[in-house]
Design a protein around this motif. Structure first.
Motif, PDB file in Angstrom:
ATOM      1  N   LEU A  73       0.918  -1.139  -0.053  1.00  0.00           N
ATOM      2  CA  LEU A  73       0.039   0.112   0.024  1.00  0.00           C
ATOM      3  C   LEU A  73       0.915   1.292   0.100  1.00  0.00           C
ATOM      4  N   LYS A  74       1.954   1.205   0.450  1.00  0.00           N
ATOM      5  CA  LYS A  74       2.939   2.319   0.606  1.00  0.00           C
ATOM      6  C   LYS A  74       4.402   1.595   0.498  1.00  0.00           C
ATOM      7  N   GLY A  75       5.343   2.034  -0.048  1.00  0.00           N
ATOM      8  CA  GLY A  75       6.673   1.609   0.054  1.00  0.00           C
ATOM      9  C   GLY A  75       6.768   0.255  -1.023  1.00  0.00           C
ATOM     10  N   ASP A  76       7.603  -0.664  -0.656  1.00  0.00           N
ATOM     11  CA  ASP A  76       7.632  -1.782  -1.377  1.00  0.00           C
ATOM     12  C   ASP A  76       8.212  -3.086  -0.631  1.00  0.00           C
ATOM     13  N   ALA A  77       7.159  -3.834  -0.347  1.00  0.00           N
ATOM     14  CA  ALA A  77       7.205  -4.858   0.617  1.00  0.00           C
ATOM     15  C   ALA A  77       7.409  -6.255  -0.201  1.00  0.00           C
ATOM     16  N   ASP A  78       8.402  -7.141  -0.020  1.00  0.00           N
ATOM     17  CA  ASP A  78       8.594  -8.262  -0.816  1.00  0.00           C
ATOM     18  C   ASP A  78       8.409  -9.582   0.100  1.00  0.00           C
ATOM     19  N   LEU A  79       8.071 -10.654  -0.551  1.00  0.00           N
ATOM     20  CA  LEU A  79       7.435 -12.032   0.130  1.00  0.00           C
ATOM     21  C   LEU A  79       8.383 -13.260  -0.211  1.00  0.00           C
ATOM     22  N   TYR A  80       8.717 -13.859   0.862  1.00  0.00           N
ATOM     23  CA  TYR A  80       9.653 -14.899   0.798  1.00  0.00           C
ATOM     24  C   TYR A  80       9.103 -16.129   1.596  1.00  0.00           C
ATOM     25  N   VAL A  81       8.963 -17.214   1.290  1.00  0.00           N
ATOM     26  CA  VAL A  81       8.401 -18.487   1.801  1.00  0.00           C
ATOM     27  C   VAL A  81       9.241 -19.682   1.754  1.00  0.00           C
ATOM     28  N   SER A  82       9.044 -20.572   2.654  1.00  0.00           N
ATOM     29  CA  SER A  82       9.815 -21.621   2.670  1.00  0.00           C
ATOM     30  C   SER A  82       9.266 -22.662   3.611  1.00  0.00           C
ATOM     31  N   ASP A  83       9.622 -23.903   3.388  1.00  0.00           N
ATOM     32  CA  ASP A  83       9.101 -25.105   4.200  1.00  0.00           C
ATOM     33  C   ASP A  83       9.991 -25.539   4.755  1.00  0.00           C
ATOM     34  N   LYS A  84      11.310 -25.274   4.990  1.00  0.00           N
ATOM     35  CA  LYS A  84      12.569 -25.683   5.767  1.00  0.00           C
ATOM     36  C   LYS A  84      12.866 -24.913   6.749  1.00  0.00           C
ATOM     37  N   THR A  85      12.615 -23.498   6.879  1.00  0.00           N
ATOM     38  CA  THR A  85      12.944 -22.699   7.833  1.00  0.00           C
ATOM     39  C   THR A  85      11.918 -21.628   8.385  1.00  0.00           C
ATOM     40  N   LEU A  86      11.434 -21.521   9.371  1.00  0.00           N
ATOM     41  CA  LEU A  86      10.113 -20.521   9.708  1.00  0.00           C
ATOM     42  C   LEU A  86      10.730 -19.235   9.613  1.00  0.00           C
ATOM     43  N   ARG A  87      12.190 -18.717   9.295  1.00  0.00           N
ATOM     44  CA  ARG A  87      12.746 -17.373   9.113  1.00  0.00           C
ATOM     45  C   ARG A  87      13.193 -17.324   7.758  1.00  0.00           C
ATOM     46  N   PRO A  88      12.447 -17.236   6.796  1.00  0.00           N
ATOM     47  CA  PRO A  88      13.195 -17.219   5.379  1.00  0.00           C
ATOM     48  C   PRO A  88      13.660 -15.967   5.364  1.00  0.00           C
ATOM     49  N   SER A  89      14.572 -15.734   4.236  1.00  0.00           N
ATOM     50  CA  SER A  89      15.005 -14.215   4.049  1.00  0.00           C
ATOM     51  C   SER A  89      15.335 -14.244   2.548  1.00  0.00           C
ATOM     52  N   PHE A  90      16.097 -13.303   2.157  1.00  0.00           N
ATOM     53  CA  PHE A  90      16.197 -13.332   0.655  1.00  0.00           C
ATOM     54  C   PHE A  90      17.346 -13.925   0.058  1.00  0.00           C
ATOM     55  N   ASP A  91      18.172 -14.513   1.145  1.00  0.00           N
ATOM     56  CA  ASP A  91      19.301 -15.491   0.942  1.00  0.00           C
ATOM     57  C   ASP A  91      18.738 -16.829   1.059  1.00  0.00           C
ATOM     58  N   ILE A  92      17.808 -17.225   1.931  1.00  0.00           N
ATOM     59  CA  ILE A  92      17.177 -18.591   2.330  1.00  0.00           C
ATOM     60  C   ILE A  92      15.638 -18.600   2.031  1.00  0.00           C
ATOM     61  N   TYR A  93      15.447 -19.087   1.024  1.00  0.00           N
ATOM     62  CA  TYR A  93      13.805 -19.257   0.627  1.00  0.00           C
ATOM     63  C   TYR A  93      13.705 -20.246  -0.484  1.00  0.00           C
ATOM     64  N   LYS A  94      12.443 -20.772  -0.582  1.00  0.00           N
ATOM     65  CA  LYS A  94      11.826 -21.770  -1.742  1.00  0.00           C
ATOM     66  C   LYS A  94      11.305 -20.922  -2.604  1.00  0.00           C
ATOM     67  N   LEU A  95      10.306 -20.192  -2.205  1.00  0.00           N
ATOM     68  CA  LEU A  95       9.449 -19.258  -3.222  1.00  0.00           C
ATOM     69  C   LEU A  95       9.574 -17.931  -2.863  1.00  0.00           C
ATOM     70  N   GLN A  96       9.479 -16.951  -3.879  1.00  0.00           N
ATOM     71  CA  GLN A  96       9.490 -15.415  -3.588  1.00  0.00           C
ATOM     72  C   GLN A  96       8.803 -14.693  -4.620  1.00  0.00           C
ATOM     73  N   SER A  97       8.547 -13.488  -4.341  1.00  0.00           N
ATOM     74  CA  SER A  97       8.000 -12.674  -5.152  1.00  0.00           C
ATOM     75  C   SER A  97       8.391 -11.356  -4.747  1.00  0.00           C
ATOM     76  N   ALA A  98       9.260 -10.616  -5.397  1.00  0.00           N
ATOM     77  CA  ALA A  98      10.017  -9.362  -5.107  1.00  0.00           C
ATOM     78  C   ALA A  98       9.480  -8.209  -6.249  1.00  0.00           C
ATOM     79  N   THR A  99       8.410  -8.056  -6.271  1.00  0.00           N
ATOM     80  CA  THR A  99       8.045  -7.151  -7.350  1.00  0.00           C
ATOM     81  C   THR A  99       7.742  -5.576  -6.984  1.00  0.00           C
ATOM     82  N   CYS A 100       7.705  -4.696  -7.593  1.00  0.00           N
ATOM     83  CA  CYS A 100       7.212  -3.355  -7.250  1.00  0.00           C
ATOM     84  C   CYS A 100       5.877  -3.234  -6.996  1.00  0.00           C
TER      85      CYS A 100
END
Length: 185
Positions: A66-93
């Motif tokens: 709604l404001k700024g740019d939030a990105d989404l990272y998803v994993s079934d291996k860790t409960l704390r995914p990041s832009f380094d550790i993830y299985k699925l992601q969406s990082a669009t504007c």
């Protein structure tokens, strides 16, 4: 001459307004999708906000910044995914959409990352369950233990394992920083 320019400017302005209105219309959500949750929040630049998904089945995460740019990272291996550790992601504007397949182990870790290009990002994420996907009975059977006759539990990630993972990352980061400082000074 001035009249021509004003007409040209008016046409250009109207075409931009129509384009904006068409792009801001909400995408059509299929009737087979059931809205499970709506999550709203704020996230600072370079920070993460973590969520946990326990619901079985095919899940659609539809996030709008709604404001700024939030990105989404998803994993079934860790409960704390990041832009380094993830299985699925969406990082669009624009809108970020991730489809969590039903074969992902639960719980699923979801991270919302505030992109550093904005001081703060505001987001709204809608979580949908896709009813059209029928669960395969053979997939469930693979989690059935023949020894005990009971269904196996999905592997759980403890807070201790998360802390250990963060500790290792910090140790590596500090080691690299020390090497860089020794080289510079």
């Amino acid at each position: 001459m001035l009249l021509r320019w004003s007409k040209l400017f008016a046409v250009l302005f109207l075409s931009q307004a129509v384009c904006f209105l068409q792009s801001s219309e909400e995408e059509a959500i299929p009737d087979e999708w059931v809205l499970l949750h709506v999550v709203q929040g704020h996230i600072g630049a370079g920070n993460y906000s973590y969520l946990r998904l326990n619901h079985d089945g095919k899940i659609i995460l539809h996030m709008q910044s709604l404001k700024g740019d939030a990105d989404l990272y998803v994993s079934d291996k860790t409960l704390r995914p990041s832009f380094d550790i993830y299985k699925l992601q969406s990082a669009t504007c624009g809108p970020d959409v991730v489809v969590v397949p039903l074969d992902f182990l639960r719980p699923v870790g979801i991270a919302i990352y505030g992109h550093p290009s904005h001081q703060e990002s505001e987001f709204e994420m809608r979580v949908y369950y896709d009813q059209t996907v029928l669960e395969d009975p053979f997939v469930k059977a693979s989690y059935f233990s023949e020894e005990t006759g009971k269904q196996k539990k999905y592997p759980q990630v403890s807070e201790e394992e998360i802390q250990e993972e963060e500790s290792v990352l910090w140790t590596i980061l500090i080691g690299i920083l020390k090497i860089v400082l020794e080289i510079l000074f």
